[in-house]
Every structure is written in C-alpha cells, then in structure tokens.
Design an enzyme around this catalytic site. Sequence first.
Site, PDB file in Angstrom:
ATOM      1  CE  LYS A  13      53.982  27.095  55.652  1.00  0.00           C
ATOM      2  NZ  LYS A  13      54.622  26.456  56.813  1.00  0.00           N
ATOM      3  NE  ARG A  88      57.371  31.860  56.355  1.00  0.00           N
ATOM      4  CZ  ARG A  88      57.312  30.776  55.567  1.00  0.00           C
ATOM      5  NH1 ARG A  88      56.947  30.884  54.321  1.00  0.00           N
ATOM      6  NH2 ARG A  88      57.623  29.602  56.051  1.00  0.00           N
ATOM      7  NE  ARG A 127      60.983  19.611  55.531  1.00  0.00           N
ATOM      8  CZ  ARG A 127      60.271  20.724  55.422  1.00  0.00           C
ATOM      9  NH1 ARG A 127      59.176  20.748  54.683  1.00  0.00           N
ATOM     10  NH2 ARG A 127      60.624  21.811  56.052  1.00  0.00           N
ATOM     11  NE  ARG A 133      63.340  22.726  53.736  1.00  0.00           N
ATOM     12  CZ  ARG A 133      62.125  23.272  53.727  1.00  0.00           C
ATOM     13  NH1 ARG A 133      61.180  22.769  52.949  1.00  0.00           N
ATOM     14  NH2 ARG A 133      61.853  24.310  54.487  1.00  0.00           N
ATOM     15  NE  ARG A 144      62.243  26.593  59.042  1.00  0.00           N
ATOM     16  CZ  ARG A 144      62.079  25.322  58.653  1.00  0.00           C
ATOM     17  NH1 ARG A 144      62.949  24.401  59.012  1.00  0.00           N
ATOM     18  NH2 ARG A 144      61.076  24.985  57.907  1.00  0.00           N
TER      19      ARG A 144
HETATM   20  P1  B4P Z   1      55.168  22.040  55.687  1.00  0.00           P
HETATM   21  O1  B4P Z   1      54.515  22.984  56.647  1.00  0.00           O
HETATM   22  O2  B4P Z   1      54.419  21.683  54.462  1.00  0.00           O
HETATM   23  O3  B4P Z   1      56.576  22.587  55.352  1.00  0.00           O
HETATM   24  P2  B4P Z   1      56.947  23.663  54.335  1.00  0.00           P
HETATM   25  O4  B4P Z   1      55.859  23.948  53.345  1.00  0.00           O
HETATM   26  O5  B4P Z   1      58.268  23.271  53.815  1.00  0.00           O
HETATM   27  O6  B4P Z   1      56.994  24.960  55.246  1.00  0.00           O
HETATM   28  P3  B4P Z   1      58.215  25.609  55.923  1.00  0.00           P
HETATM   29  O7  B4P Z   1      57.648  26.756  56.699  1.00  0.00           O
HETATM   30  O8  B4P Z   1      59.034  24.618  56.630  1.00  0.00           O
HETATM   31  O9  B4P Z   1      59.099  26.090  54.714  1.00  0.00           O
HETATM   32  P4  B4P Z   1      58.815  27.023  53.472  1.00  0.00           P
HETATM   33  O10 B4P Z   1      59.173  26.259  52.283  1.00  0.00           O
HETATM   34  O11 B4P Z   1      57.452  27.660  53.485  1.00  0.00           O
HETATM   35  O12 B4P Z   1      55.589  20.699  56.446  1.00  0.00           O
HETATM   36  C1  B4P Z   1      55.926  19.624  55.704  1.00  0.00           C
HETATM   37  C2  B4P Z   1      56.514  18.489  56.524  1.00  0.00           C
HETATM   38  O13 B4P Z   1      55.550  17.884  57.409  1.00  0.00           O
HETATM   39  C3  B4P Z   1      56.879  17.432  55.499  1.00  0.00           C
HETATM   40  O14 B4P Z   1      58.010  16.724  55.899  1.00  0.00           O
HETATM   41  C4  B4P Z   1      55.633  16.527  55.469  1.00  0.00           C
HETATM   42  O15 B4P Z   1      55.945  15.218  55.015  1.00  0.00           O
HETATM   43  C5  B4P Z   1      55.212  16.543  56.928  1.00  0.00           C
HETATM   44  N1  B4P Z   1      53.759  16.403  57.071  1.00  0.00           N
HETATM   45  C6  B4P Z   1      52.824  17.133  56.432  1.00  0.00           C
HETATM   46  N2  B4P Z   1      51.586  16.745  56.802  1.00  0.00           N
HETATM   47  C7  B4P Z   1      51.773  15.739  57.728  1.00  0.00           C
HETATM   48  C8  B4P Z   1      50.877  14.941  58.517  1.00  0.00           C
HETATM   49  N3  B4P Z   1      49.551  15.074  58.440  1.00  0.00           N
HETATM   50  N4  B4P Z   1      51.422  14.035  59.344  1.00  0.00           N
HETATM   51  C9  B4P Z   1      52.758  13.871  59.444  1.00  0.00           C
HETATM   52  N5  B4P Z   1      53.665  14.591  58.733  1.00  0.00           N
HETATM   53  C10 B4P Z   1      53.168  15.524  57.879  1.00  0.00           C
HETATM   54  O16 B4P Z   1      59.853  28.205  53.738  1.00  0.00           O
HETATM   55  C11 B4P Z   1      61.232  27.940  53.831  1.00  0.00           C
HETATM   56  C12 B4P Z   1      62.003  29.231  54.078  1.00  0.00           C
HETATM   57  O17 B4P Z   1      61.837  30.118  52.949  1.00  0.00           O
HETATM   58  C13 B4P Z   1      61.564  30.075  55.274  1.00  0.00           C
HETATM   59  O18 B4P Z   1      62.111  29.619  56.490  1.00  0.00           O
HETATM   60  C14 B4P Z   1      62.101  31.455  54.850  1.00  0.00           C
HETATM   61  O19 B4P Z   1      63.489  31.550  55.045  1.00  0.00           O
HETATM   62  C15 B4P Z   1      61.838  31.472  53.369  1.00  0.00           C
HETATM   63  N6  B4P Z   1      60.522  32.054  53.066  1.00  0.00           N
HETATM   64  C16 B4P Z   1      59.450  31.397  52.514  1.00  0.00           C
HETATM   65  N7  B4P Z   1      58.410  32.245  52.392  1.00  0.00           N
HETATM   66  C17 B4P Z   1      58.815  33.440  52.888  1.00  0.00           C
HETATM   67  C18 B4P Z   1      58.166  34.703  53.066  1.00  0.00           C
HETATM   68  N8  B4P Z   1      56.886  34.897  52.719  1.00  0.00           N
HETATM   69  N9  B4P Z   1      58.878  35.714  53.605  1.00  0.00           N
HETATM   70  C19 B4P Z   1      60.154  35.565  53.954  1.00  0.00           C
HETATM   71  N10 B4P Z   1      60.829  34.391  53.839  1.00  0.00           N
HETATM   72  C20 B4P Z   1      60.159  33.343  53.311  1.00  0.00           C
END
Ligand code: B4P
Length: 193
Positions: A13, A88, A127, A133, A144
């Site tokens: 994402k 979410r 990652r 992280r 998660r």
């Molecule tokens: P992503 O899916 O981009 O990870 P993210 O944005 O960090 O999402 P995540 O759900 O983990 O955390 P978020 O910050 O939203 O994946 C990226 C990884 O995959 C990277 O390492 C990238 O290099 C790799 N990648 C991407 N594309 C690739 C490909 N094609 N091939 C290979 N590798 C690839 O949320 C973090 C925390 O914040 C949550 O757990 C929660 O505690 C809180 N939070 C955020 N939003 C919330 C909400 N709405 N409500 C409640 N809590 C919330």
Amino acid sequence: MRVIIMGAPGAGKGTQARFIAEHLGVPAISTGDIFRNHVARGTQLGVTAQRYMDAGEYVPDEVTNGMVRARLSEPDAAQGFLLDGYPRTVTQVDELDGMLRETGHSIDLALCLSVDTEDLVERLSLRARLEGRADDTKDVIRHRQRLYAQETEPLLSIYGARDTLRLVEGCGSVEDVTERLLGALREDLSKSV
Ligand code: B4P
C-alpha cells in the site's frame, strides 16, 4: 478523485500510494506514516499510538478518526486524496462516510492489493532486517495478518456492494503492480465519462 488503497500488511500500500497519488495529483495520506511521525516527535498522540503499533494492534478508532478528520480538512485534500491504511474497521468506514458527506463527497474508488500470505510475511521480514520496524517481528507480523482478516477484510464486501472496489494482483515487481493499479484507475475513469 477520492481513492482508498487497501491490502494486508506488506501488500505494498505505502509503496504504491506515492506513485498513484502523484499520478492523480492528490496527496497520499497514510495513517501509519502520520502515527510514526507522531511517535518520532514524542507527541501525546505518538505515545498512545506506539503502544498499539508495537503490539500489532489497531490504534483505537476514536484516536484514528480524529486524526484523519483533521488531516482531511487541510487545504491540499480539498480536491481529492489517496488514503493509505484508512479505513481499517467498519466504524472507520462509517466515520469516513460521515466526514465526506459533510462536503457532499464520497469515495470514488477502493483499490485493494492481494498478495499471498507467505509472500507478505517474507516482505515484512525483509523490511525488518532493512529498517528495524518494531512491528515487523515474525509474531507481530502474524498477529497483524490475523487482525487484518478479522477487522479489515469485511470492508471489501462494503465497497464491493457499492461497486467501488477494484481487486488488483499485488505480486510481481513494484513497477508491474503500479501499472496494474493505473490500469484499474483508467478503466474506472473511462466508465465514468
Ligand atoms: P506496505 O503494505 O506498503 O506496508 P505499510 O504501508 O507499511 O503497511 P502496514 O499495514 O504494514 O503498516 P501501516 O503503516 O499502514 O508494504 C511495504 C513492504 O513491502 C515494504 O517493505 C516494501 O518494500 C515491500 N514491497 C512493496 N511492494 C513490493 C513488491 N511488489 N515486491 C516486493 N516487495 C514489495 O500501519 C502501521 C500500524 O499503524 C498498524 O499496524 C496500526 O497499528 C496503525 N494504524 C495505521 N492505520 C490505522 C488505522 N486506520 N486504524 C488503526 N490503526 C492504524
């Protein structure tokens, strides 16, 4: 356009949101990034959020909703936005609908990236090695994933019933995935003209 991007943790994402938002000329708004920014600055919100994030739990809806409401009322979001990681939960969907209704808008498109669970764990473990992280340890990653299945996957039927959901294959290179997402956007735009 008002677009949301969904997908399990690690689906890409955050990676894709930047490209797609740039293409649309709207801000990419990531609730995860906003929380991490608060944690880094040591604000009260950051202290609250960190407890939940480190454990792989969702930050409580009332905290998250207030933060999103404030962000969406900033001038750069007036003409559109790409929301990454929000909503979410079903409560967050209701809250977002309410916020948008106040200005006569609604979500135009919900893009959802689907990636095999084992690939997701592998990506996040990589990652963890690169970025360190706190929520990317094996146990927290699994937790998660489960939380996503319980709390967030039901949102797919909500957006599906509104005919705004587009499922996009999230495996392959970052460039391939971007192309697929842009294809879904183009298809949607061509339908609406
Ligand atoms: P992503 O899916 O981009 O990870 P993210 O944005 O960090 O999402 P995540 O759900 O983990 O955390 P978020 O910050 O939203 O994946 C990226 C990884 O995959 C990277 O390492 C990238 O290099 C790799 N990648 C991407 N594309 C690739 C490909 N094609 N091939 C290979 N590798 C690839 O949320 C973090 C925390 O914040 C949550 O757990 C929660 O505690 C809180 N939070 C955020 N939003 C919330 C909400 N709405 N409500 C409640 N809590 C919330």
